[in-house]
Design a protein around this motif. Sequence first.
Motif, short mmCIF file in Angstrom:
data_model
loop_
_atom_site.label_atom_id
_atom_site.label_comp_id
_atom_site.label_asym_id
_atom_site.label_seq_id
_atom_site.Cartn_x
_atom_site.Cartn_y
_atom_site.Cartn_z
N GLY A 286 0.79 -1.23 0.00
CA GLY A 286 0.00 0.00 0.00
C GLY A 286 0.81 1.27 0.00
N ARG A 287 2.12 1.16 0.23
CA ARG A 287 2.92 2.37 0.32
C ARG A 287 3.16 3.03 -1.03
N GLU A 288 3.09 2.24 -2.13
CA GLU A 288 3.30 2.83 -3.44
C GLU A 288 2.21 3.84 -3.78
N PHE A 289 0.97 3.58 -3.33
CA PHE A 289 -0.12 4.52 -3.58
C PHE A 289 0.09 5.81 -2.80
N LEU A 290 0.59 5.68 -1.59
CA LEU A 290 0.85 6.86 -0.77
C LEU A 290 1.93 7.74 -1.42
N LEU A 291 2.98 7.12 -1.93
CA LEU A 291 4.05 7.88 -2.58
C LEU A 291 3.55 8.52 -3.87
N ASP A 292 2.74 7.80 -4.62
CA ASP A 292 2.20 8.33 -5.87
C ASP A 292 1.37 9.58 -5.62
N GLU A 293 0.62 9.56 -4.54
CA GLU A 293 -0.30 10.67 -4.27
C GLU A 293 0.38 11.88 -3.65
N VAL A 375 -4.74 -1.82 6.15
CA VAL A 375 -3.65 -0.85 6.16
C VAL A 375 -4.23 0.55 6.28
N LEU A 376 -3.63 1.32 7.16
CA LEU A 376 -4.01 2.72 7.36
C LEU A 376 -2.87 3.59 6.84
N ARG A 377 -3.20 4.53 5.96
CA ARG A 377 -2.20 5.41 5.37
C ARG A 377 -2.58 6.84 5.68
N ALA A 378 -1.60 7.66 6.03
CA ALA A 378 -1.88 9.03 6.42
C ALA A 378 -0.78 9.97 5.95
N ALA A 379 -1.16 11.23 5.67
CA ALA A 379 -0.22 12.25 5.25
C ALA A 379 -0.59 13.56 5.90
N GLY A 380 0.41 14.36 6.21
CA GLY A 380 0.16 15.67 6.81
C GLY A 380 1.44 16.46 6.93
N ASP A 381 1.31 17.75 7.19
CA ASP A 381 2.48 18.61 7.30
C ASP A 381 3.11 18.58 8.69
N CYS A 382 2.29 18.39 9.72
CA CYS A 382 2.77 18.40 11.10
C CYS A 382 2.87 16.97 11.62
N THR A 383 4.07 16.53 11.95
CA THR A 383 4.28 15.15 12.38
C THR A 383 3.54 14.84 13.67
N VAL A 384 3.52 15.77 14.60
CA VAL A 384 2.86 15.54 15.89
C VAL A 384 1.36 15.34 15.69
N ARG A 385 0.73 16.26 14.94
CA ARG A 385 -0.71 16.13 14.69
C ARG A 385 -1.02 14.86 13.90
N LEU A 386 -0.11 14.52 12.97
CA LEU A 386 -0.31 13.32 12.16
C LEU A 386 -0.34 12.08 13.04
N LYS A 387 0.58 11.97 13.98
CA LYS A 387 0.61 10.82 14.88
C LYS A 387 -0.66 10.76 15.73
#
Length: 403
Positions: A286-293, A375-387
């Motif tokens: 599932g990580r390839e989709f995250l990188l693509d996006e 699988v849970l995939r997440a993206a964000g600018d702030c690492t703390v808020r993302l966690k």
Amino acid sequence: MPQPIVFVAHVVTEVLNEGFLPAARELDLDPVIVTDLPSDHRRHFAQEGLAAYPEAVLGCDVFSPIAILETLQEAGITPRAVFSHSDHLQAATALVADYFGLPGKDWRVCFAAKNKAAMRQRLDELALSPCWHRLVTTPAQLTEIAPDCPLPCVVKPREGVASLDVSRVDTREALIACCEGLWQRHSGQALLIEEYLEGELYTLETLGDGDRLEVLGGFRVELSPPPHFIELAAHWGLDLDQAVIDDIIDQIRRFGVGFGSCHSEFVLTPTGPRLIEINYRTIGDGREFLLDETLGIELFRTILRLHLGEALPRFDIASKGLHIEYVRATQSGHLVQVPEAFRRRWEDGFVDFHPLRRTGERLTLSHSNKDYLGVLRAAGDCTVRLKERVATTLASLTWEMQP
């Protein structure tokens, strides 16, 4: 004139059907699937309302490059490109591409990357990532090498995938029991025994056009406790000295990696980075989709363009916090309740969840990545808020499994 691109495939996969096939259509290519499971692929396209999506689904023994060539000849297909995402099929695909004079990987490097014993042998010959290792196929061989084996050590099938049947053992008795147990299930299976490398596990994701190699980045990986090696989570970003990154890049270059996509895994030991695996294909799970996006590089299309003979572009890779969590089964049983897929967006990113199993399925625990439930995939600018958001989302998922 039609521009056929041949995809060499084994099982039906999301990354082919939802990643590379749409990318091929966007590049005005006519996809042809060559597979040893043609009925499964045709059934999938029919069920999804995509019966005419590939130009053709052709059946043959895809582990044999001769069979692939004969199948394409009989179908009258001269491909514009030949590609596979499968671990098992990189060498055969490379040989077919070479026959047609098309861009592709060196089949020798593909073989050495897939065959774990050949990989260690090649690394030895190049004086890279030193690691004690032995190949055994019989109890007699095991008895001979056991007294000299460093402990702890790792036992793995020579051509395994997804950490299946990979175990750390701490005693000679456990080593013998582990190998004998694997041979009871798979008589004569070739097993690689190698020294256990202590340290944090990282990945390195690269693309190359044969001349230039570009590093996209990498993940820091969290593993399950010994004796197994199941990936539990992955965090994007190589928080390492540049000298360490340069070292591992030099190692994979000298190994022969230089064309297309490659996913390498290494451990940062007290004596420096040492390779665990070279997977001469795009990262999976599932990580390839995250990188693509999120990276802003059109990953799937870029990879196919390399196989069409285009030069690697100069990338302006987006800076983003990326996080993957894998939900895994801890016991065998029937799945009674499975969360539905979803995506939740916020101002600087998203979190999504994809179930990998369906309600009613029977799962037999394998102590590998095959035990993933979702699988849970997440993206964000702030690492703390993302966690924080990942933790909240994980806590909201409800599963039920009965024996």
